[in-house]
Structures are given as structure tokens and as C-alpha cells.
Design a protein around this motif. Structure first.
Motif, short mmCIF file in Angstrom:
data_model
loop_
_atom_site.label_atom_id
_atom_site.label_comp_id
_atom_site.label_asym_id
_atom_site.label_seq_id
_atom_site.Cartn_x
_atom_site.Cartn_y
_atom_site.Cartn_z
N ALA A 30 0.97 -1.19 0.00
CA ALA A 30 0.11 -0.01 -0.02
C ALA A 30 0.87 1.09 -0.06
CB ALA A 30 -0.81 0.02 1.28
N ASP A 31 2.05 1.03 0.18
CA ASP A 31 3.12 2.17 0.34
C ASP A 31 3.99 2.15 -0.98
OD1 ASP A 31 3.96 4.63 1.05
OD2 ASP A 31 4.81 4.01 2.98
N ILE A 32 5.20 2.88 -0.73
CA ILE A 32 6.12 2.91 -1.82
C ILE A 32 7.14 1.54 -1.84
CG2 ILE A 32 7.91 4.14 -0.71
CD1 ILE A 32 8.13 5.79 -3.59
N GLY A 33 7.40 0.79 -0.75
CA GLY A 33 8.07 -0.15 -0.61
C GLY A 33 7.57 -1.44 -0.83
N ILE A 34 8.06 -2.72 -0.52
CA ILE A 34 7.43 -4.01 -0.63
C ILE A 34 8.09 -5.00 0.25
CG2 ILE A 34 8.79 -4.90 -2.57
CD1 ILE A 34 6.03 -6.34 -3.58
N MET A 39 -17.37 12.01 -0.33
CA MET A 39 -16.04 11.79 -0.76
C MET A 39 -15.94 10.30 -0.86
SD MET A 39 -12.90 12.32 1.94
CE MET A 39 -13.20 10.98 3.06
N ALA A 40 -15.36 10.10 -2.12
CA ALA A 40 -15.00 8.50 -2.50
C ALA A 40 -13.77 8.39 -2.73
CB ALA A 40 -15.94 8.29 -3.77
N ALA A 41 -13.01 7.89 -1.66
CA ALA A 41 -11.34 7.84 -1.78
C ALA A 41 -10.93 6.58 -0.69
CB ALA A 41 -10.93 9.12 -1.42
N GLN A 42 -9.73 6.14 -0.98
CA GLN A 42 -9.02 5.16 -0.05
C GLN A 42 -8.75 6.25 1.31
OE1 GLN A 42 -6.55 2.35 -1.53
NE2 GLN A 42 -6.58 3.46 -3.43
N ILE A 43 -9.20 5.64 2.32
CA ILE A 43 -8.95 6.43 3.77
C ILE A 43 -7.52 6.16 4.10
CG2 ILE A 43 -9.98 6.83 5.92
CD1 ILE A 43 -11.89 7.34 3.52
N LYS A 44 -6.45 6.94 3.61
CA LYS A 44 -5.28 6.62 3.89
C LYS A 44 -4.60 8.10 3.60
CE LYS A 44 -3.87 5.55 -0.81
NZ LYS A 44 -3.37 4.37 -1.76
N PRO A 45 -3.38 8.02 4.41
CA PRO A 45 -2.93 9.72 4.62
C PRO A 45 -2.78 10.50 3.35
CG PRO A 45 -1.57 7.99 5.97
CD PRO A 45 -2.64 7.33 5.25
N ARG A 46 -2.43 9.87 2.19
CA ARG A 46 -2.37 10.64 1.00
C ARG A 46 -3.57 11.43 0.50
NH1 ARG A 46 -2.93 9.59 -4.60
NH2 ARG A 46 -3.35 7.59 -4.00
N LYS A 47 -4.76 10.51 1.11
CA LYS A 47 -6.20 11.22 0.61
C LYS A 47 -6.60 12.39 1.74
CE LYS A 47 -6.59 8.59 -2.85
NZ LYS A 47 -6.79 8.78 -4.26
N ARG A 48 -5.82 12.43 2.95
CA ARG A 48 -6.10 13.28 3.92
C ARG A 48 -7.58 13.38 4.26
NH1 ARG A 48 -1.66 17.52 3.69
NH2 ARG A 48 -2.88 18.90 5.02
N GLU A 63 2.26 1.13 -10.64
CA GLU A 63 3.64 1.33 -10.33
C GLU A 63 4.18 0.45 -9.32
OE1 GLU A 63 4.77 5.95 -10.66
OE2 GLU A 63 2.60 5.41 -10.26
N SER A 64 3.05 -0.27 -8.23
CA SER A 64 3.63 -1.09 -7.27
C SER A 64 4.13 -2.41 -7.71
CB SER A 64 2.44 -1.26 -5.98
OG SER A 64 1.36 -1.82 -7.05
N PHE A 65 3.74 -2.82 -8.88
CA PHE A 65 4.15 -4.08 -9.81
C PHE A 65 5.64 -3.98 -10.32
CE2 PHE A 65 -0.33 -4.40 -9.28
CZ PHE A 65 -0.60 -5.50 -8.72
N LEU A 66 6.09 -2.55 -10.39
CA LEU A 66 7.64 -2.45 -10.92
C LEU A 66 8.37 -3.62 -10.24
CD1 LEU A 66 8.21 1.49 -11.09
CD2 LEU A 66 8.63 -0.36 -12.91
N GLY A 125 -15.18 4.25 1.09
CA GLY A 125 -13.75 4.20 1.08
C GLY A 125 -13.21 3.38 2.27
N ASP A 126 -12.10 2.76 2.43
CA ASP A 126 -11.73 2.16 3.44
C ASP A 126 -10.10 2.34 3.36
OD1 ASP A 126 -11.55 0.62 5.76
OD2 ASP A 126 -11.91 -0.98 4.89
N GLY A 127 -9.40 2.18 4.54
CA GLY A 127 -7.85 2.10 4.47
C GLY A 127 -7.47 2.41 5.93
N SER A 128 -6.07 2.69 5.91
CA SER A 128 -5.29 2.76 7.30
C SER A 128 -5.85 3.90 8.01
CB SER A 128 -3.83 2.93 6.90
OG SER A 128 -3.64 4.01 6.23
N ASP A 129 -6.38 4.89 7.50
CA ASP A 129 -6.57 6.05 8.60
C ASP A 129 -8.32 5.81 9.02
OD1 ASP A 129 -4.56 7.23 8.51
OD2 ASP A 129 -4.91 9.04 7.36
N MET A 130 -8.88 4.77 8.70
CA MET A 130 -10.24 4.68 9.03
C MET A 130 -10.52 4.89 10.62
SD MET A 130 -13.49 4.29 8.22
CE MET A 130 -13.63 3.37 6.61
#
Length: 383
Positions: free
Chosen positions: A61-65, A199-208, A95-98, A232-237
Motif C-alpha cells: 500500500a506504500d512505496i516499498g514492498i 467523498m469517494a477515496a481510499q481512507i489513507k494519509p495521501r487522501k487526507r 507502479e507497485s508492480f514495478l 472507502g476504506d484504509g489505514s486511516d479509518m
């Protein structure tokens, strides 16, 4: 053509999942064979149909894996390739599949690999956010290892060219399937009616998402009758629900959680304005859907939201861009739009929206051009 698409699929993965599904479906409709490999995390019900293969994996869900997630996806992708291939092309759907490019190369060799850049990684790399140098170099090397990078927004192509230092980019938007909204039948809110927002968005920091709660708090404190539906759902729920409870806004905010696209569109039909508080975006599809439905938009002024509101069709007259984090200005923009919509304005001019089939044909032509000659010699240019 025979194509392997490694990407997310609804209900996993937000807007990029629907875009990946639509791309695969569109290419199949043109007569091509597309195998869509999609990882899943949750036990939610999942679609089952020919050409879609699910497999369990904790995709990032973030830039690493994690090493485990990379190994799981690498192994499944290679096994599926060897079982169902060879393929003419491999498309990495976001991009996460890079991270799986080296594993793909071990079975696909020097045949074309196309990355669809939706913004999640390159926006971080281009922003100056602190990223560990080794991680940054790994990602830049992976971008450079792709034969072609398809950018769904113009600003993403510019960032790739500047940050990664390559020019094998091609601007091509999502072949988004828009519902047939009848704007003429949309209910115009009357004076004194509550303001209904979505508001239709993933509930995570980038979406504020916490900013959205602050915006509603400001309006309620001004004694505005406002109601926000959140899909939406996510880590900031948990943090978001706690903030709603802290401010006592339960009567003003309905949190639906993760819902399917049809439910989002149903909610869109019932509101007057869409709120999007993201600090960065690729080319947000909820704003495209809002414009197609003739809705107001209040969005933070990031490059992706700006591109949709100013360039996607025409300059959207019901769009308001607000400096990132300025919740006071956002609340005032919502109120100003509500007052305008209740003033019985002139009907909006007809929209010239992108045709899904036309965009899918452009994807087909892009792939054929990539196969026929090296990218450096192909007539693939940023348009």
C-alpha cells in the motif's frame, strides 16, 4: 495479441483496479487475449470470469514492498506465464508492480514490458519527500527497465521525464467507462435544502480524510445544514471515525466503508458536490465521474485534480481548487457552490467526453507500434 496484465482488480486497489479491469475488458472486446493476474488481501467476495486469475498476496500500500509479498507475486506471475504463455506483451497495471519486473524478465526475456503510471510512486519521488536513497535508486532502475511507460496524465509524463531521466513516455488516459448520466434530470437543490456531499477515496494519509472531517466541522460550527457520505476504506479509518466521534458529527457524516462502484455512482447521483482532499493524484476518476454527472467539485489543488478540472473535457465551471490543507477555504468553496446551485443558474453547456472505445483503440495502436520496432525508433510521442 496475447497480453499478460499484472494488476489489481475490484474490490481491491481503489480506482486503479476499475481502470485495469476496464482496460482488460476493452482489449478483449477488440479480439485480443488478455490474462489478468490480480493479487488479493481480503476475504471479500470476488468476481470470477474467464481471463481473470486471483491469487493471495500482501501487495504493498506504500512505496516499498516486503520480501514475502515480492516473492509471492514473483512466483505466481512466473508460474502463470509459463503455464499460459508465452505472451506478446506484459503490462504492469500500476507502479507497485514495478517490483516484479526482474521476475517477469526471467520468463518474458526481451519482449515488451509496459508500465502504466498512475502516480502513486512517481508523485512521491518527484515531491522531494524523504525516501531512503537505496530505495529511490532501486525504483529509478526499475522504471528505466520498462520498454514503455504509459502515463494516464500529462503531469505524470513530465515527472517521469524529469525524475527518472527517460523519454519513453506516452500520455494515454484510462479508457474509463462512464455511466450515462442524464444531467438534465438531476435534481437542482432548492433554497434552504441541506448540502449533500460525497467523498469517494481510499481512507489513507495521501487522501487526507481527516481534512474532510475538519471541513464538515467548520460548516457545522457555522450552522450550515450539511451531510457528507464517505465511500472507502484504509489505514486511516480508525483515526477518521475517532475524529467524527470527537466532534460529535455522526448526524452529519455517513461512513459507508468499502462499497462497489455501482454504490459510489448511486451516491453520486444523490449529492450536489464531490469533495476530494488528496495531496497528490494521478488523474482521479471520481472527478471525471463528477463532471460527467454535472456535479460540483471542491478539490485540493494537486496536479492530477487540476488537470481533470481544467483539461479533461473543458474548464469545469462547477470546479473549485483549494490550496492543500486549507480547510477554511474548502468549507467556504462548498458553501459558495451551494449558494450558486440554489440560485437557479443557466444550464451547463453540453460536454464532449472521451469515448471509451476510441481510447482502447489507442492502447491497441500503441502496443502494435511497440512490437513492430524499438521504442527509440517508434513514433510514440508525448501528446
Amino acid at each position: 495479441m496475447k497480453i499478460l496484465l499484472l494488476s489489481v482488480h475490484p474490490p481491491e486497489g481503489g480506482g486503479s483496479a476499475y481502470s485495469s479491469q476496464e482496460l482488460a475488458s476493452g482489449l478483449r472486446c477488440l479480439g485480443h487475449e488478455v490474462l489478468h493476474l490480480s493479487p488479493y488481501k481480503s476475504v471479500s467476495p470476488r468476481a470470477e470470469y474467464q481471463g481473470l486469475n486471483w491469487f493471495p498476496a500482501d501487495f504493498p500500500a506504500d512505496i516499498g514492498i516486503s520480501l514475502q509479498a515480492q516473492s509471492d507475486i514473483d512466483n505466481y506471475a512466473q508460474s502463470a506465464y509459463l503455464k499460459h504463455g508465452p505472451f506478446d506483451y506484459v503490462i504492469l497495471g500500476r507502479e507497485s508492480f514495478l517490483w516484479h519486473l526482474p521476475a517477469i524478465r526471467r520468463v518474458h526475456y526481451d519482449k515488451p514490458v509496459v508500465l502504466i503510471c498512475r502516480g502513486a510512486y512517481i508523485n512521491r519521488l518527484a515531491s522531494g519527500d524523504p525516501i531512503e536513497e537505496k530505495l529511490r535508486e532501486q525504483l529509478l532502475k526499475l522504471y528505466r527497465g520498462c520498454d514503455l511507460i504509459v502515463c494516464i496524465a500529462r503531469h505524470l509524463a513530465k515527472s517521469i521525464n524529469r525524475v527518472v531521466g527517460v523519454n519513453n513516455t506516452f500520455f494515454l488516459p484510462n479508457p474509463i467507462v462512464l455511466p450515462s448520466f442524464n444531467r438534465a434530470e438531476s435534481k437542482i437543490p432548492a433554497a434552504g435544502e441541506p448540502i449533500h456531499l460525497l467523498m469517494a477515496a481510499q481512507i489513507k494519509p495521501r487522501k487526507r480524510p481527516l481534512d474532510a472531517i475538519e471541513i464538515i466541522r467548520i460548516l457545522v460550527e457555522r450552522q450550515v445544514d450539511v451531510h457528507l457520505t464517505i465511500c472507502g476504506d484504509g489505514s486511516d479509518m480508525k483515526a477518521m471515525l475517532n475524529l467524527i466521534n470527537h466532534y460529535g458529527l455522526e448526524k452529519h457524516i455517513l461512513v459507508k466503508g468499502r462499497v462497489d462502484r455501482q454504490e459510489v455512482l448511486s451516491c453520486l447521483n444523490r449529492v450536489e458536490t464531490v469533495l476530494l482532499c488528496s495531496e497528490n493524484e494521478g488523474r482521479p476518476r471520481i472527478l471525471q465521474e463528477a463532471i460527467a454527472a454535472g456535479k460540483g467539485v471542491v478539490a485540493y489543488d494537486n496536479a492530477g485534480s487540476r488537470e481533470v478540472l481544467t483539461e479533461w473535457s473543458t474548464q469545469w465551471p462547477l470546479g473549485r481548487l483549494i490550496s492543500i490543507g486549507n480547510t477554511q477555504a474548502a468549507s467556504q468553496a462548498i458553501l459558495d457552490l451551494a449558494n450558486y446551485l440554489r440560485s437557479r443558474p443557466e444550464p451547463l453547456p453540453p460536454l464532449q467526453l472521451p469515448e471509451t472505445l476510441e481510447v482502447t483503440y489507442q492502447y491497441e495502436a500503441m502496443l502494435k507500434a511497440l512490437k513492430s520496432q524499438p521504442v527509440a525508433q517508434a513514433e510514440l510521442r508525448l501528446v
